[in-house]
Design a protein around this motif. Structure first.
Motif, mmCIF file in Angstrom:
data_model
loop_
_atom_site.group_PDB
_atom_site.id
_atom_site.type_symbol
_atom_site.label_atom_id
_atom_site.label_comp_id
_atom_site.label_asym_id
_atom_site.label_seq_id
_atom_site.Cartn_x
_atom_site.Cartn_y
_atom_site.Cartn_z
ATOM 1 N N GLU A 233 -6.814 -49.306 71.798
ATOM 2 C CA GLU A 233 -5.763 -50.320 71.430
ATOM 3 C C GLU A 233 -4.949 -49.668 70.194
ATOM 4 O OE1 GLU A 233 -5.254 -53.945 68.441
ATOM 5 O OE2 GLU A 233 -4.935 -54.222 70.176
ATOM 6 N N ALA A 234 -5.990 -49.089 69.355
ATOM 7 C CA ALA A 234 -5.159 -47.481 68.231
ATOM 8 C C ALA A 234 -4.267 -46.606 68.595
ATOM 9 C CB ALA A 234 -6.043 -47.220 67.497
ATOM 10 N N ASP A 235 -4.393 -45.543 69.614
ATOM 11 C CA ASP A 235 -4.085 -45.347 70.501
ATOM 12 C C ASP A 235 -2.671 -45.144 70.800
ATOM 13 O OD1 ASP A 235 -5.868 -43.229 70.041
ATOM 14 O OD2 ASP A 235 -6.684 -43.112 71.635
ATOM 15 N N ALA A 236 -2.529 -46.409 71.952
ATOM 16 C CA ALA A 236 -1.628 -46.903 72.330
ATOM 17 C C ALA A 236 -0.398 -47.246 71.216
ATOM 18 C CB ALA A 236 -1.344 -48.722 72.884
ATOM 19 N N LEU A 237 -0.896 -48.072 69.796
ATOM 20 C CA LEU A 237 -0.223 -49.172 68.703
ATOM 21 C C LEU A 237 0.666 -47.746 68.011
ATOM 22 C CD1 LEU A 237 -1.613 -51.553 67.172
ATOM 23 C CD2 LEU A 237 -0.355 -51.815 68.624
ATOM 24 N N GLU A 238 0.008 -46.813 68.645
ATOM 25 C CA GLU A 238 0.822 -44.870 67.836
ATOM 26 C C GLU A 238 1.509 -44.203 68.446
ATOM 27 O OE1 GLU A 238 1.799 -42.234 65.186
ATOM 28 O OE2 GLU A 238 0.168 -43.989 64.512
ATOM 29 N N ALA A 239 1.701 -44.397 70.130
ATOM 30 C CA ALA A 239 2.072 -44.151 70.692
ATOM 31 C C ALA A 239 3.844 -45.038 70.824
ATOM 32 C CB ALA A 239 1.671 -44.524 72.406
ATOM 33 N N VAL A 240 3.190 -46.841 70.687
ATOM 34 C CA VAL A 240 4.481 -47.442 70.329
ATOM 35 C C VAL A 240 5.414 -47.081 69.181
ATOM 36 C CG1 VAL A 240 5.329 -50.315 69.930
ATOM 37 C CG2 VAL A 240 3.572 -49.613 71.714
ATOM 38 N N ARG A 241 4.702 -46.889 67.948
ATOM 39 C CA ARG A 241 5.928 -46.547 66.846
ATOM 40 C C ARG A 241 6.034 -45.267 67.346
ATOM 41 N NH1 ARG A 241 0.222 -48.431 64.830
ATOM 42 N NH2 ARG A 241 -0.216 -46.409 64.856
ATOM 43 N N ALA A 242 5.583 -44.337 67.843
ATOM 44 C CA ALA A 242 6.647 -43.344 68.492
ATOM 45 C C ALA A 242 7.774 -43.114 68.809
ATOM 46 C CB ALA A 242 5.935 -42.077 68.458
ATOM 47 N N LEU A 243 7.382 -44.185 69.516
ATOM 48 C CA LEU A 243 8.624 -44.394 70.569
ATOM 49 C C LEU A 243 10.079 -45.338 70.336
ATOM 50 C CD1 LEU A 243 7.272 -44.966 73.741
ATOM 51 C CD2 LEU A 243 7.984 -43.029 73.200
ATOM 52 N N ILE A 244 9.522 -45.730 68.700
ATOM 53 C CA ILE A 244 10.085 -46.911 67.931
ATOM 54 C C ILE A 244 11.365 -46.098 67.321
ATOM 55 C CG2 ILE A 244 10.159 -48.910 66.067
ATOM 56 C CD1 ILE A 244 8.351 -50.210 68.023
ATOM 57 N N GLY A 245 9.701 -45.243 66.742
ATOM 58 C CA GLY A 245 11.022 -43.760 65.562
ATOM 59 C C GLY A 245 11.841 -43.313 66.403
ATOM 60 N N GLN A 246 12.125 -43.094 67.780
ATOM 61 C CA GLN A 246 12.819 -41.764 68.641
ATOM 62 C C GLN A 246 13.944 -43.114 69.143
ATOM 63 O OE1 GLN A 246 10.713 -40.887 72.237
ATOM 64 N NE2 GLN A 246 9.596 -38.998 71.175
ATOM 65 N N GLY A 247 13.878 -44.482 68.488
ATOM 66 C CA GLY A 247 15.247 -45.681 68.469
ATOM 67 C C GLY A 247 14.578 -46.241 69.504
ATOM 68 N N LEU A 248 13.837 -46.528 70.348
ATOM 69 C CA LEU A 248 13.766 -46.951 71.381
ATOM 70 C C LEU A 248 13.230 -48.646 70.576
ATOM 71 C CD1 LEU A 248 13.209 -45.418 73.261
ATOM 72 C CD2 LEU A 248 12.010 -46.657 75.071
ATOM 73 N N SER A 249 13.874 -50.200 71.331
ATOM 74 C CA SER A 249 13.421 -51.089 71.104
ATOM 75 C C SER A 249 12.045 -51.746 70.911
ATOM 76 C CB SER A 249 14.085 -52.186 72.099
ATOM 77 O OG SER A 249 13.886 -52.422 72.558
#
Length: 275
Positions: A233-249
């Motif tokens: 889950e920690a790795d998945a949340l890190e991936a979510v944060r990275a995508l949000i940083g790229q501009g995704l909601s």
């Protein structure tokens, strides 16, 4: 016009010659054949008379350039194998290369092909497959070939002669496992066409007791895909944060990561909100 035309011939039933294939043979100035005797029987069946030249594995280095030279004078050549589509697991591929290098147009007529015919009736997955042709008779090369296919997930297609079948089944069983599924297709399009759908182990045992007859196409099930490694889950949340940083909601980022990892969207979204 100087051209090389690849003309597929019946793999057993002479009725499978198409009108277009017959016309291509009729239009040719000469025919290059794997075995001129086999080609002559087909021509007699079609009521055609054409000059024949021999072109096969053991004379291709000398015969190939001569055929190219004739085509370059303006003649049309039709290439045929003993059965099926020329240039597939066949020395015709070298003649095609020579013609391409010489700037000679090469055309191909669709038609009979043992590999596709067998695959279509095998009962095994047909969406993705690989054609492996004949296995080498050299033990080292043969083993290297099979070792390279251990993790192959696509359905595999092999050709085999009857006197080599039992040894090949034993080798396939040793590498892929006795429980791997196989369809053995023989005498395709002929009166005694037969398809044996079984496992490698059972096939090896069967043909150890029953002498194989006819040319075989072996359709072998691919390996089961490896299960994807579990993502924390920690790795998945890190991936979510990275995508949000790229501009995704947050919603879109969670959806994409959920699709990639298999973690339920609701579970991942709630974890992202809690951060």
């Amino acid at each position: 016009m100087s051209t090389l035309c690849l003309v597929p011939t019946p793999i057993g039933n002479l009725s499978d010659i198409s009108p277009r294939a017959r016309q291509a043979l009729a239009d040719a100035d000469f025919i290059a054949a794997e075995d001129t005797r086999v080609a002559l029987r087909l021509l007699n069946h079609l009521g055609l008379k054409k000059p024949l030249v021999s072109y096969y594995e053991h004379n291709k280095e000398g015969s190939g350039p001569k055929i190219v030279a004739r085509i370059l004078t303006g003649q049309r050549c039709a290439l045929v194998s003993d059965a099926g589509s020329p240039a597939i697991s066949d020395p015709g591929e070298d003649l095609v290369r020579l013609c391409a290098e010489a700037g000679i147009p090469v055309t191909a007529i669709p038609g009979p092909c043992a590999a596709i015919t067998a695959l279509s009736i095998s009962g095994l997955p047909t969406g993705r497959f690989c054609f492996e042709g004949f296995l080498s008779t050299n033990k080292k090369s043969r083993q290297a070939h099979l070792d390279g296919l251990r993790s192959e997930t696509r359905t595999m297609i092999f050709y085999e002669a009857p006197h080599k079948l039992t040894a090949t089944l034993a080798d396939l069983s040793a590498v892929f496992g006795a429980e791997r599924r196989i369809s053995l297709c023989r005498e395709l399009t002929k009166l005694h066409e037969e398809v044996l759908r079984t496992t490698l182990g059972e096939a090896a045992a069967y043909y150890a007791e029953h002498a194989p007859r006819g040319e075989f196409v072996l359709i072998v099930e691919g390996a089961a895909p490896l299960a994807p490694e579990a993502v924390s889950e920690a790795d998945a949340l890190e991936a979510v944060r990275a995508l949000i940083g790229q501009g995704l909601s947050r919603k879109d980022a969670v959806r994409r990561v959920s699709e990639q990892t298999g973690i339920p969207k609701n579970e991942l979204y709630n974890a992202a909100v809690r951060e």
